[in-house]
Scaffold this active site. Structure first.
Site, PDB file in Angstrom:
ATOM      1  N   LYS A  39       0.819  -1.214   0.000  1.00 36.59           N
ATOM      2  CA  LYS A  39       0.000   0.000   0.000  1.00 36.59           C
ATOM      3  C   LYS A  39       0.854   1.267   0.000  1.00 36.59           C
ATOM      4  CE  LYS A  39      -0.583   0.497   4.967  1.00 36.59           C
ATOM      5  NZ  LYS A  39       0.303   1.668   5.006  1.00 36.59           N
ATOM      6  N   THR A  40       1.991   1.264   0.729  1.00 44.07           N
ATOM      7  CA  THR A  40       2.839   2.462   0.765  1.00 44.07           C
ATOM      8  C   THR A  40       3.377   2.775  -0.624  1.00 44.07           C
ATOM      9  OG1 THR A  40       3.479   1.955   3.036  1.00 44.07           O
ATOM     10  CG2 THR A  40       4.840   3.532   1.849  1.00 44.07           C
ATOM     11  N   GLU A 220      -3.266   4.640   6.192  1.00 41.15           N
ATOM     12  CA  GLU A 220      -3.657   3.973   7.451  1.00 41.15           C
ATOM     13  C   GLU A 220      -4.994   4.519   7.965  1.00 41.15           C
ATOM     14  OE1 GLU A 220      -2.125   1.475   8.409  1.00 41.15           O
ATOM     15  OE2 GLU A 220       0.022   1.607   8.022  1.00 41.15           O
ATOM     16  N   GLN A 250      -7.013  -4.437  10.072  1.00 41.44           N
ATOM     17  CA  GLN A 250      -5.863  -4.044  10.889  1.00 41.44           C
ATOM     18  C   GLN A 250      -6.174  -2.830  11.765  1.00 41.44           C
ATOM     19  OE1 GLN A 250      -1.758  -4.586   9.257  1.00 41.44           O
ATOM     20  NE2 GLN A 250      -2.793  -4.660   7.277  1.00 41.44           N
ATOM     21  N   ARG A 633       2.614 -10.749  10.511  1.00 40.01           N
ATOM     22  CA  ARG A 633       3.985 -10.235  10.598  1.00 40.01           C
ATOM     23  C   ARG A 633       4.980 -11.302  10.147  1.00 40.01           C
ATOM     24  NH1 ARG A 633       2.653  -5.880   9.711  1.00 40.01           N
ATOM     25  NH2 ARG A 633       0.648  -6.901   9.467  1.00 40.01           N
TER      26      ARG A 633
END
Length: 756
Positions: A39-40, A220, A250, A633
């Site tokens: 996404k970044t 976010e 999230q 993670r």
């Protein structure tokens, strides 16, 4: 240069969904980005694309996120594609709010020289209002005020009772706000709340921002609170293109005020919104994603997506049933040591051990110390929360705002200089009320504590006079440095005095001057040799950070703002240092957000630990999301542990496996250890996603329907959900009370009175 497909290389390397999101324009856009989906990369590429290909002025782009580190990373990535993209405004929500208030605050009655209060400062200020109240009680009210601001509630708001039911809460909140106004400072909540109020009250300011920012991007977005949504709504004009990026699965910061409904209801708040899902995961393997998804799929409050692992298959995750937490620590240590035996070059840094609360780290630390396994604990005492740093910052805050009561109280008599509490109270009374001192001519209550102290000097005891004079002399000398009028000479005696602290460039001279001349450096260095040296080193670190800023009032304000808005200075420095060392990471589930590790051990999967027993409804759904964050993670290997017995609250108690473990298809796990009696062999069926439900399945209730409760009065149905026992009705009453009940078990105390 174009690729073979006719696209620039920076676009050609994106997958189809990422490229669709970057090229999208026109209507508002929600990018639903799963864990590890890049996404970044999408949001930074979109910024560069708008500048490079669409010719948009970069200054017309506002991109906001939640950490300065993320904002810097976004800016750097965008600049790599097109240097001009660096001119876009990329900030955190709070940094943008501070920037806005510095320029527009005076129009809303706020002096531009305000200082930002952190949580401790807010508690200290509230303590002056709640005199003699226990500190725990003051902290609770301060926390409630912060939550009220997160939800954009004022002391007069009818819904404030939902935050805190104390009868005097409204009054305490109102008095706290009045004291902040008198002092001229703001707290973190004000950095969002006050810009919204100014934009609503001053249409000309709103028009100016609508004209400037043609594109607003929010990263976010699942972590945003109600006040931040209100700010986004006010900044967006009729022609503004709004794009938010986030993952409803999230959203794990409800305790900080984050509201998952912001992302769930974004298409309703911005009609005509397009939704693009990024479902290709580039981090984890198929078995890991299967475990993570099987738990979060049980949530109803989600928009729904299906992650696909681009890395393919991998090791089956392991579920270990262990006797107790001591064996849990041994299990983790054994895994790490065996991996080193099998792969001599395997790194300790590949491993992360996750737990629900910081207190759970002790067992792992004890075992690792015994075995000499290097580790680091994430989330210990932060640099800017240390006593000596807080003291130094209070001195600097008072320099720029002599009305700062909290700073004044903290340092005017530290180290001790004969200025007692009674003298401090007299000075405060003189500053804010005027003319309270016997035998002293009434002064104008402008809140300037330095002026008030000087006016009171003749009536003070000799010792207090001496202490106040000494304190004010240092403040004036430091102010002269900021004004550029200080004498340049420095005697040998003064140079020797500064051997422990060395001034560098810029603002560091002022920092060193004030902590040395007030005696603060000597006070903190006079502890035992080890502790004293460490405290002095910390003060030196603060001076080093200040050297990047000019020795002016504006430079000091910028430095203080940077500190309050980006408390990660020391953490980032420590993190960079730790990256050069091979250590296992011990970390809470919440702190893992945004990180990744080759091997992850999720510990404490027992009912009452994770999830906690008091979690239900929305809170339980957030716990599931927290499990999902923890599991995703892991890149290569995932281990999950559950103990039969655990020491909690001073006693040893038997534990049941977490309900999350029952929600995982057991064929997705390799189970080891002694399986508890009755543990489910088959997975639980996941309920359907919530969707929009306006009428209960039995036809009895409708959202908006009115009802009357014998105790709570009139109210309305705000939400309907289906459960295994039938429709569940959520009602909110005009008194602010909320109630949930099963439709088929409706109390005789509830009367249906019609629908709106």
């Amino acid at each position: 240069m174009k690729s073979d497909g006719g696209l620039p290389p920076y676009l050609a390397t994106l997958n189809p969904e990422q490229r669709e999101a970057v090229l999208h324009e026109g209507r508002s856009l929600l990018i639903l980005a799963g864990a590890g989906s890049g996404k970044t990369r999408v949001i930074t590429t979109k910024i560069a694309y708008l500048v490079r290909e669409r010719g948009l002025d970069p200054r017309a782009i506002l991109a906001v996120t939640f950490t300065n580190k993320a904002a810097r990373e976004m800016a750097e990535r965008a600049r790599l594609i097109d240097e001009r993209a660096g001119e876009a405004m990329l900030r955190t929500f709070h940094s943008f709010g501070a920037w806005f208030l510095r320029r527009n605050g005076p129009q809303g009655g706020l002096d531009s020289g305000f200082v930002i209060y952190d949580d401790d400062d807010s508690v200290a200020l509230l303590g002056t209002i709640m005199e003699n109240a226990p500190k725990a009680e003051v902290k609770e009210i301060a926390h409630s005020i912060a939550r009220a601001k997160d939800y954009f509630l004022t002391p007069q708001d009818p819904e404030l009772d939902l935050i805190n039911y104390r009868k005097d809460f409204r009054d305490l909140y109102a008095r706290y706000e009045e004291r902040l106004r008198q002092i001229g400072n703001v707290d973190f909540g004000d950095l969002i709340k006050k810009p919204v109020e100014i934009l609503r009250a001053l249409p000309e300011v709103a028009r100016r921002f609508h004209d400037r920012f043609r594109v607003i991007l929010v990263d976010e977005y699942q972590d945003s609170n109600i006040a931040q949504f209100e700010l986004l709504k006010e900044l967006a004009g009729p022609e503004t293109y709004v794009c938010v990026v986030g993952d409803d699965d999230q959203s794990i910061y409800r305790f900080r005020g984050a509201e998952v409904k912001n992302i769930l209801e974004f298409p309703d708040r911005f009609p005509g919104t397009d939704i693009i899902r990024l479902e290709r995961n580039y981090r984890s393997t198929v078995p890991i994603l299967k475990v993570a998804s099987s738990v979060v799929d049980n949530n109803r409050d989600r928009l729904g997506k299906e992650l696909r692992a681009e890395r393919g298959n991998g090791k089956t995750p392991v579920l270990a049933f262990l006797p107790d937490q001591d064996e849990e620590a041994v299990f983790c240590a054994n895994l790490i040591e065996r991996s080193r035996d099998k792969e001599p070059r395997a790194a300790y840094a590949d491993w992360a051990i996750l737990y629900r609360t910081n207190a759970q780290s002790l067992g792992f630390e004890t075992e690792f110390l015994r075995r000499r396994i290097p580790y680091r604990v994430v989330g210990t005492l932060k640099f800017y929360e240390r006593e000596e740093i807080k003291d130094a910052l209070a001195l600097l805050s008072f320099l720029v705002n002599p009305r700062d009561e909290v700073a004044f109280r903290r340092v005017v008599n530290k180290p001790t200089r004969g200025v007692g509490a009674a003298t401090v109270d007299r000075i405060l009374g003189e500053a804010f009320l005027g003319g309270l001192a016997d035998g002293v001519e009434a002064g104008t209550p402008d809140g300037d504590l330095a002026v008030a102290a000087k006016r009171l000097l003749p009536s003070l005891p000799a010792k207090a006079q001496s202490g106040i004079n000494a304190f004010l002399a240092v403040m004036e000398k430091s102010c002269s440095i900021l004004a550029g009028t200080a004498e340049k000479k420095d005697t040998k005696e003064e140079k020797a005095k500064r051997e422990g602290l060395r001034a560098g460039e810029g603002l560091s001279l002022c920092v060193v001057q004030v902590v040395m001349d007030t005696g603060l450096a000597e006070y903190h260095s006079s502890h035992d040799e080890v502790s004293g040296n460490q405290r002095l080193n910390n003060l030196q670190e603060l001076a080093n950070a200040a050297s990047l800023y000019t020795a002016t009032t504006e430079g000091l304000l910028e430095f203080l703002e940077h500190i309050e808005l980006d408390r990660s200075f020391e953490e980032e420095r420590k993190e960079d240092k730790d990256k050069n060392h091979d250590t296992v990471t011990l970390i809470t589930y919440h702190n893992t957000k945004g990180l990744e590790f080759r091997r992850v051990i999720m510990t404490g999967l027992e009912q009452g630990v994770f999830p906690r027993d008091d979690k239900e409804w929305e809170d339980l759904e957030e716990e599931r999301r927290l499990f999902y964050v923890g599991a995703t993670r892991a890149m290569d290997e995932l281990y999950i542990s559950s103990c039969a017995v655990r020491r909690m609250y001073g006693r040893t108690a038997p534990m049941d496996p977490s309900l999350f473990l029952r929600e995982i298809d057991q064929s997705s796990l390799r189970v080891i250890g002694t399986v508890p009696y009755g543990f489910a062999k088959t997975p639980r069926k996941a309920p359907p996603s919530r969707g929009k439900q306006t009428r209960s399945s039995d036809g009895q209730w409708q959202v908006g329907g009115r009802l009357f409760h014998d105790d709570y009065g009139y109210g309305g149905v705000t939400e309907i959900r289906e459960s295994e026992e039938g429709p569940v009705i959520l009602a909110r009453f005009d008194t602010g009370k909320e109630l949930r009940f099963l439709s088929r078990h409706q109390s005789s105390r509830i009367t249906k009175i019609g629908e709106e």
